[in-house]
Enzyme design. Structure first.
Site, PDB file in Angstrom:
ATOM      1  CB  CYS A 122      -7.896  46.175  -5.208  1.00 23.28           C
ATOM      2  SG  CYS A 122      -7.365  46.630  -6.846  1.00 23.28           S
ATOM      3  NE  ARG A 127     -13.280  43.740  -3.322  1.00 21.27           N
ATOM      4  CZ  ARG A 127     -12.864  44.159  -4.519  1.00 21.27           C
ATOM      5  NH1 ARG A 127     -11.589  44.232  -4.790  1.00 21.27           N
ATOM      6  NH2 ARG A 127     -13.737  44.503  -5.437  1.00 21.27           N
ATOM      7  CG  ASP A 325     -14.197  51.900  -7.782  1.00 16.81           C
ATOM      8  OD1 ASP A 325     -13.801  51.408  -6.708  1.00 16.81           O
ATOM      9  OD2 ASP A 325     -14.704  51.226  -8.692  1.00 16.81           O
ATOM     10  NE  ARG A 418      -5.710  44.511 -11.118  1.00 17.25           N
ATOM     11  CZ  ARG A 418      -6.271  43.908 -10.086  1.00 17.25           C
ATOM     12  NH1 ARG A 418      -5.570  43.739  -8.974  1.00 17.25           N
ATOM     13  NH2 ARG A 418      -7.510  43.484 -10.136  1.00 17.25           N
TER      14      ARG A 418
HETATM   15  C1  EPZ Z   1     -17.284  46.291  -7.831  1.00 17.46           C
HETATM   16  O1  EPZ Z   1     -16.660  45.412  -6.914  1.00 17.46           O
HETATM   17  C2  EPZ Z   1     -16.177  46.957  -8.592  1.00 17.46           C
HETATM   18  N1  EPZ Z   1     -15.433  45.922  -9.300  1.00 17.46           N
HETATM   19  C3  EPZ Z   1     -15.279  47.717  -7.628  1.00 17.46           C
HETATM   20  O2  EPZ Z   1     -14.281  48.391  -8.372  1.00 17.46           O
HETATM   21  C4  EPZ Z   1     -16.121  48.740  -6.871  1.00 17.46           C
HETATM   22  O3  EPZ Z   1     -15.319  49.384  -5.912  1.00 17.46           O
HETATM   23  C5  EPZ Z   1     -17.287  48.040  -6.182  1.00 17.46           C
HETATM   24  O4  EPZ Z   1     -18.048  47.285  -7.143  1.00 17.46           O
HETATM   25  C6  EPZ Z   1     -18.249  48.996  -5.500  1.00 17.46           C
HETATM   26  O5  EPZ Z   1     -18.775  49.885  -6.434  1.00 17.46           O
HETATM   27  C7  EPZ Z   1     -15.902  45.418 -10.439  1.00 17.46           C
HETATM   28  O6  EPZ Z   1     -16.953  45.784 -10.940  1.00 17.46           O
HETATM   29  C8  EPZ Z   1     -15.067  44.403 -11.136  1.00 17.46           C
HETATM   30  P1  EPZ Z   1     -19.494  44.827  -4.313  1.00 17.46           P
HETATM   31  P2  EPZ Z   1     -17.479  44.290  -6.173  1.00 17.46           P
HETATM   32  O7  EPZ Z   1     -19.763  43.363  -4.311  1.00 17.46           O
HETATM   33  O8  EPZ Z   1     -18.599  43.878  -7.053  1.00 17.46           O
HETATM   34  C9  EPZ Z   1     -19.969  43.483   0.213  1.00 17.46           C
HETATM   35  C10 EPZ Z   1     -12.086  48.786  -9.070  1.00 17.46           C
HETATM   36  O9  EPZ Z   1     -11.107  49.410  -8.615  1.00 17.46           O
HETATM   37  N2  EPZ Z   1     -20.187  42.084  -0.220  1.00 17.46           N
HETATM   38  O10 EPZ Z   1     -20.497  45.712  -4.944  1.00 17.46           O
HETATM   39  O11 EPZ Z   1     -16.519  43.283  -5.723  1.00 17.46           O
HETATM   40  C11 EPZ Z   1     -18.565  43.975  -0.061  1.00 17.46           C
HETATM   41  O12 EPZ Z   1     -17.658  43.508   0.913  1.00 17.46           O
HETATM   42  C12 EPZ Z   1     -12.918  47.927  -8.171  1.00 17.46           C
HETATM   43  O13 EPZ Z   1     -12.409  48.830 -10.259  1.00 17.46           O
HETATM   44  C13 EPZ Z   1     -20.504  41.129   0.711  1.00 17.46           C
HETATM   45  O14 EPZ Z   1     -20.608  41.412   1.912  1.00 17.46           O
HETATM   46  O15 EPZ Z   1     -18.073  45.078  -4.950  1.00 17.46           O
HETATM   47  C14 EPZ Z   1     -18.747  45.458  -0.048  1.00 17.46           C
HETATM   48  O16 EPZ Z   1     -18.776  45.935   1.262  1.00 17.46           O
HETATM   49  C15 EPZ Z   1     -12.428  47.942  -6.785  1.00 17.46           C
HETATM   50  N3  EPZ Z   1     -20.685  39.842   0.312  1.00 17.46           N
HETATM   51  C16 EPZ Z   1     -20.138  45.632  -0.665  1.00 17.46           C
HETATM   52  O17 EPZ Z   1     -20.768  44.329  -0.559  1.00 17.46           O
HETATM   53  C17 EPZ Z   1     -20.602  39.473  -0.997  1.00 17.46           C
HETATM   54  O18 EPZ Z   1     -20.803  38.281  -1.305  1.00 17.46           O
HETATM   55  C18 EPZ Z   1     -20.171  46.054  -2.102  1.00 17.46           C
HETATM   56  O19 EPZ Z   1     -19.235  45.279  -2.826  1.00 17.46           O
HETATM   57  C19 EPZ Z   1     -20.298  40.460  -1.954  1.00 17.46           C
HETATM   58  C20 EPZ Z   1     -20.094  41.764  -1.540  1.00 17.46           C
END
Ligand code: EPZ
Length: 439
Positions: A122, A127, A325, A418
């Site tokens: 998305c 990300r 979310d 999705r």
């Molecule tokens: C999970 O995404 C969910 N997806 C997302 O839901 C949700 O919005 C998000 O967690 C936050 O709760 C799934 O579980 C499949 P993060 P994720 O890594 O794991 C930063 C939906 O609509 N970061 O927890 O990808 C990142 O940029 C989706 O269902 C880094 O900097 O999110 C963000 O600012 C959308 N470096 C923060 O961490 C990295 O290597 C949290 O992101 C990884 C992440």
């Protein structure tokens, strides 16, 4: 499916919806559970798996890797990943979905190498995957990147347990390294780990199948790796047939917001109210009549007709704070509540873009920067043509369209598909006037 759209006839602010909305299994718990099949000695059977686009894509990806994936007649998903030999994620599929990166953890642990493209997903801001790569490096892996393809190689002796501190809690990062650590040599500590219910579910699934994990749901998870493949344990002498995915807390929360705005009496069933405690607390302070049971929620319109709710500020935060979310659906709520409130999106930097469409529908929202918007309410909303930027904002548009006066057309139905199973069929049952148009 590709170019489907929804037509919604709004209720013009009336609170007339009534009936039951059963919640489906969690998308974000189902995806890592499917990925965990790569660590299993034989088929893994998962129940309460939603029929949604992202589950399809994950299933296709596992099939392309060599797994056998099938749906039983009762809806259970059976994945046998024993035949898997491939160690490159299929490019086109992996680019469609951010969660594809979860597969890197078990594949690297099992085969010692993995290649995958920068994961797509998305459009909600940058990300990066730096925290995944650093975690794998700490476990002894080397990586190189060329043309946006990452190639990782574990030491000949396999991944080693490591002490990993996440600079930023990451849900998928925690899950990916948890999966890898399950099969690494020795002890891994994941610190400042994500505490989301989906992480807890994955840890419980792995532990029930023989992994040594403790501390999930707290900031420090400890994993002692084992060479042994996982297997669902016997229950009462017979092999355990399946493991049920937890209910989707984002769907639960979105239904609750819809019920508050447009419901006469809506019961939301098959859910886990404790997972959205923060939203329930905020809605109650706003004056919403919510009754929480063990696995259900009842939301009723205020007894006095026309009673307006009070506004509240939102600051998104890791669990158990306010989920990013649910930020878009909650903003729709605020457009209908009395007062002015700040919406502060702290997790992603591109997740307020949808507000301009709400403004076009009649909302009074000022976007201050990529992270902050203020919403003044209540303002009536008018139906419009809308293009959802991501699946969560897509559902927020559906809620806005139901509240609005007149007709709305919501394009990119496949984005909503999705993450939400046959949403129009389920909403129709409570009185929403919605049609899917297939091209
Ligand atoms: C999970 O995404 C969910 N997806 C997302 O839901 C949700 O919005 C998000 O967690 C936050 O709760 C799934 O579980 C499949 P993060 P994720 O890594 O794991 C930063 C939906 O609509 N970061 O927890 O990808 C990142 O940029 C989706 O269902 C880094 O900097 O999110 C963000 O600012 C959308 N470096 C923060 O961490 C990295 O290597 C949290 O992101 C990884 C992440």
């Amino acid at each position: 499916m590709a170019d489907d759209f929804f037509i919604v006839q709004g209720l013009g602010g009336k609170r007339s919806l009534s009936g039951e909305l059963p919640v489906r299994g969690s998308k974000n718990a189902a995806l890592p559970a499917m990925a965990s099949s790569l660590l299993f000695d034989g088929p893994l059977t998962l129940s309460n798996i939603p029929l949604i686009g992202d589950v399809e894509v994950m299933g296709e990806m596992l099939e392309e890797l060599g797994a056998e994936v099938k749906r039983n007649s009762n809806g259970d998903l059976v994945i046998d990943a024993q035949p898997v030999r491939a160690t490159s994620l299929p490019r086109e599929l992996a680019k469609q979905m951010r969660a594809s990166v979860i597969l890197a953890g078990p594949l690297l642990a099992r085969f010692g190498e993995i290649a995958f493209p920068h994961p797509g997903g998305c459009v909600i801001g940058a990300r990066p995957i730096d925290l995944f790569l650093e975690g794998f490096q700490k476990m002894g892996a080397e990586y190189e990147e060329a043309d946006s393809v990452y190639r990782l190689r574990a030491p000949k002796t396999g991944l080693r347990g490591a002490d990993i501190f996440f600079r930023q809690p990451t849900v998928t990062g925690t899950e990916t390294l948890l999966l890898a650590a399950t099969r690494a040599h020795g002890k891994t500590l994941l610190r400042n780990a994500a505490m989301e219910p989906e992480v807890v579910f994955l840890a419980e699934l792995l532990r029930a199948s023989g992994a040594h994990i403790k501390g999930e749901g707290t900031p420090t998870i400890e994993i002692i790796g084992t060479e042994k493949l996982l297997r669902l344990p016997a229950q009462a002498g017979a092999p355990r047939k399946s493991i049920a995915v937890i209910p989707d807390r984002i769907e639960t929360g979105s239904f609750l917001i819809l019920g508050a705005l447009a419901g006469k009496d809506i019961s939301i069933t098959h859910c886990e109210p404790e997972h959205i405690r923060i939203l329930i607390e905020l809605l109650r302070t706003a004056g919403v009549n919510v009754e929480a049971g063990k696995d259900s929620l009842l939301v009723r319109a205020p007894i006095k007709k026309g009673t307006a709710y009070k506004s509240f500020g939102i600051k998104t935060h890791e669990y158990p704070g306010f989920p990013t979310d649910l930020q878009a659906p909650a903003t729709v709520f605020l457009t209908q509540a009395h007062g002015e409130a700040l919406v502060h999106e702290t997790i992603f930097d591109g997740r307020l873009a949808y507000t301009k469409d709400l403004v076009a529908m009649g909302a009074d929202i000022a976007l201050w920067d990529a992270h902050r918007a203020s919403v003044k309410g209540p303002t009536p909303l008018r139906g419009r043509e809308l293009h959802g930027p991501d699946l969560r904002a897509g559902l927020a548009y559906l809620i806005a369209a139901i509240v609005a006066r007149g007709k709305s057309v919501i394009y990119n139905a496949q984005l909503i598909d999705r993450g939400y199973e046959r949403i129009e069929e389920r909403l129709k049952k409570i009185g929403v006037m919605i049609e899917r148009v297939s091209n």
